[in-house]
Scaffold this motif. Structure first.
Motif, PDB file in Angstrom:
ATOM      1  N   THR A 107      97.968  57.479 147.384  1.00  0.00           N
ATOM      2  CA  THR A 107      97.508  56.210 147.936  1.00  0.00           C
ATOM      3  C   THR A 107      98.539  55.135 147.608  1.00  0.00           C
ATOM      4  O   THR A 107      99.058  55.085 146.486  1.00  0.00           O
ATOM      5  N   ARG A 108      98.836  54.286 148.610  1.00  0.00           N
ATOM      6  CA  ARG A 108      99.949  53.339 148.503  1.00  0.00           C
ATOM      7  C   ARG A 108      99.463  51.897 148.655  1.00  0.00           C
ATOM      8  O   ARG A 108      98.475  51.639 149.356  1.00  0.00           O
ATOM      9  N   ARG A 139      84.547  55.092 142.579  1.00  0.00           N
ATOM     10  CA  ARG A 139      85.523  54.326 143.354  1.00  0.00           C
ATOM     11  C   ARG A 139      86.280  53.358 142.442  1.00  0.00           C
ATOM     12  O   ARG A 139      85.850  53.061 141.325  1.00  0.00           O
ATOM     13  N   THR A 140      87.387  52.874 142.948  1.00  0.00           N
ATOM     14  CA  THR A 140      88.091  51.766 142.318  1.00  0.00           C
ATOM     15  C   THR A 140      88.211  50.650 143.350  1.00  0.00           C
ATOM     16  O   THR A 140      88.341  50.912 144.547  1.00  0.00           O
ATOM     17  N   ILE A 165      89.684  60.380 140.502  1.00  0.00           N
ATOM     18  CA  ILE A 165      90.454  59.269 141.058  1.00  0.00           C
ATOM     19  C   ILE A 165      91.444  58.804 139.998  1.00  0.00           C
ATOM     20  O   ILE A 165      91.071  58.598 138.844  1.00  0.00           O
ATOM     21  N   VAL A 166      92.685  58.668 140.398  1.00  0.00           N
ATOM     22  CA  VAL A 166      93.737  58.212 139.495  1.00  0.00           C
ATOM     23  C   VAL A 166      94.284  56.898 140.025  1.00  0.00           C
ATOM     24  O   VAL A 166      94.480  56.753 141.235  1.00  0.00           O
ATOM     25  N   TRP A 167      94.528  55.943 139.136  1.00  0.00           N
ATOM     26  CA  TRP A 167      95.107  54.673 139.577  1.00  0.00           C
ATOM     27  C   TRP A 167      96.238  54.277 138.639  1.00  0.00           C
ATOM     28  O   TRP A 167      96.252  54.646 137.457  1.00  0.00           O
ATOM     29  N   GLU A 179     104.552  51.268 147.681  1.00  0.00           N
ATOM     30  CA  GLU A 179     104.630  52.033 146.443  1.00  0.00           C
ATOM     31  C   GLU A 179     103.256  52.620 146.094  1.00  0.00           C
ATOM     32  O   GLU A 179     102.224  52.100 146.495  1.00  0.00           O
ATOM     33  N   GLU A 180     103.259  53.684 145.309  1.00  0.00           N
ATOM     34  CA  GLU A 180     102.008  54.348 144.947  1.00  0.00           C
ATOM     35  C   GLU A 180     101.144  53.458 144.057  1.00  0.00           C
ATOM     36  O   GLU A 180     101.633  52.847 143.128  1.00  0.00           O
ATOM     37  N   PHE A 181      99.844  53.390 144.380  1.00  0.00           N
ATOM     38  CA  PHE A 181      98.924  52.740 143.449  1.00  0.00           C
ATOM     39  C   PHE A 181      97.908  53.735 142.901  1.00  0.00           C
ATOM     40  O   PHE A 181      97.115  53.403 142.015  1.00  0.00           O
ATOM     41  N   GLY A 182      97.932  54.983 143.386  1.00  0.00           N
ATOM     42  CA  GLY A 182      97.020  55.971 142.845  1.00  0.00           C
ATOM     43  C   GLY A 182      97.050  57.281 143.601  1.00  0.00           C
ATOM     44  O   GLY A 182      97.925  57.524 144.447  1.00  0.00           O
ATOM     45  N   PHE A 183      96.068  58.124 143.278  1.00  0.00           N
ATOM     46  CA  PHE A 183      95.963  59.463 143.863  1.00  0.00           C
ATOM     47  C   PHE A 183      94.493  59.854 143.811  1.00  0.00           C
ATOM     48  O   PHE A 183      93.795  59.564 142.833  1.00  0.00           O
ATOM     49  N   ILE A 184      94.003  60.483 144.879  1.00  0.00           N
ATOM     50  CA  ILE A 184      92.624  60.990 144.902  1.00  0.00           C
ATOM     51  C   ILE A 184      92.691  62.493 145.127  1.00  0.00           C
ATOM     52  O   ILE A 184      93.272  62.949 146.108  1.00  0.00           O
ATOM     53  N   LYS A 185      92.089  63.261 144.235  1.00  0.00           N
ATOM     54  CA  LYS A 185      92.196  64.714 144.306  1.00  0.00           C
ATOM     55  C   LYS A 185      91.081  65.324 145.167  1.00  0.00           C
ATOM     56  O   LYS A 185      89.910  65.113 144.893  1.00  0.00           O
TER      57      LYS A 185
END
Length: 220
Positions: A107-108, A139-140, A165-167, A179-185
């Protein structure tokens, strides 16, 4: 193709487990040759499926202060005017991008600016397209004061399969568009909440690419 950092440990453990299982079958189940071959084939397919999920392809990023870029790869599933209660407490235009398990799940940042608000919400795991997933799922919520002036809210939402959820952003951070602000698996969606007068550049059902597709233009 680069493997995203969030997947390296999972992939390493997975390949070790699959190798161990296949070696054990070869040693202790030598009579079932066909079964062993089928299991080996399934192991390869499973590992490749996991590998494609954690891929992180190169993107040709560009920046523009009044253009909002797609926060993730996927399909546009919502474009509507809604009441946003968590931060704005007024009407906003919501644009949502759904990510299937085969999409890139990086996620960008959709726009450059300063993070004015950040909050993590534990919650349920309804399917990501469920209307209540935006307010009831894990959620974030991130609110950025854009370089163009308007405030933009974007929200990572876990789905039925997503359990992590990773941020990488926090309140007070300066963020750069693309730029990346996180990742959702494992499948989910990202909601964007922009001013009502924003000029939307996408349509329902359209496939978008994170950091490349223009979602809307903000009025300055």
């Amino acid at each position: 193709m680069k493997v995203h950092k969030e997947g390296r440990r999972i992939l390493f453990v997975t390949i070790l487990v699959l190798l161990a299982l296949n070696l054990a079958l070869y040693q202790f189940n030598r009579g079932a040759v066909l079964f062993n071959r089928i299991f080996a084939g399934v192991s390869v397919v499973a590992f490749l499926a996991l590998l494609q999920f954690f891929r992180s392809p190169f993107r040709h990023l560009f920046t523009h202060e009044d253009l909002l870029l797609a926060p993730a790869d996927g399909k546009v599933v919502v474009i509507e005017d809604v009441y946003e209660p968590e931060y704005f407490d007024d009407m906003r235009k919501q644009i949502s991008v759904f990510m299937s398990p085969i999409n890139v799940h990086v996620t960008r940042n959709p726009i450059s600016g300063m993070v004015k608000y950040f909050k993590y919400h534990p919650g349920n795991y309804l399917v990501a397209w469920h209307p209540k997933s935006s307010t009831q799922n894990e959620r974030t919520t991130v609110v950025v004061e854009s370089d163009a002036g308007p405030l933009v809210l974007f929200r990572q939402i876990a789905g039925a399969m997503a359990r992590r959820i990773v941020w990488y952003v926090n309140e007070g951070d300066e963020v750069n568009q693309g730029e990346e602000f996180g990742f959702i698996k494992f499948g989910s969606r990202v909601d964007l909440f922009v001013p009502i007068d924003a000029d939307v550049k996408v349509e329902l059902g359209q496939k978008v690419k994170g950091g490349e597709t223009v979602i809307c233009q903000l009025k300055i």
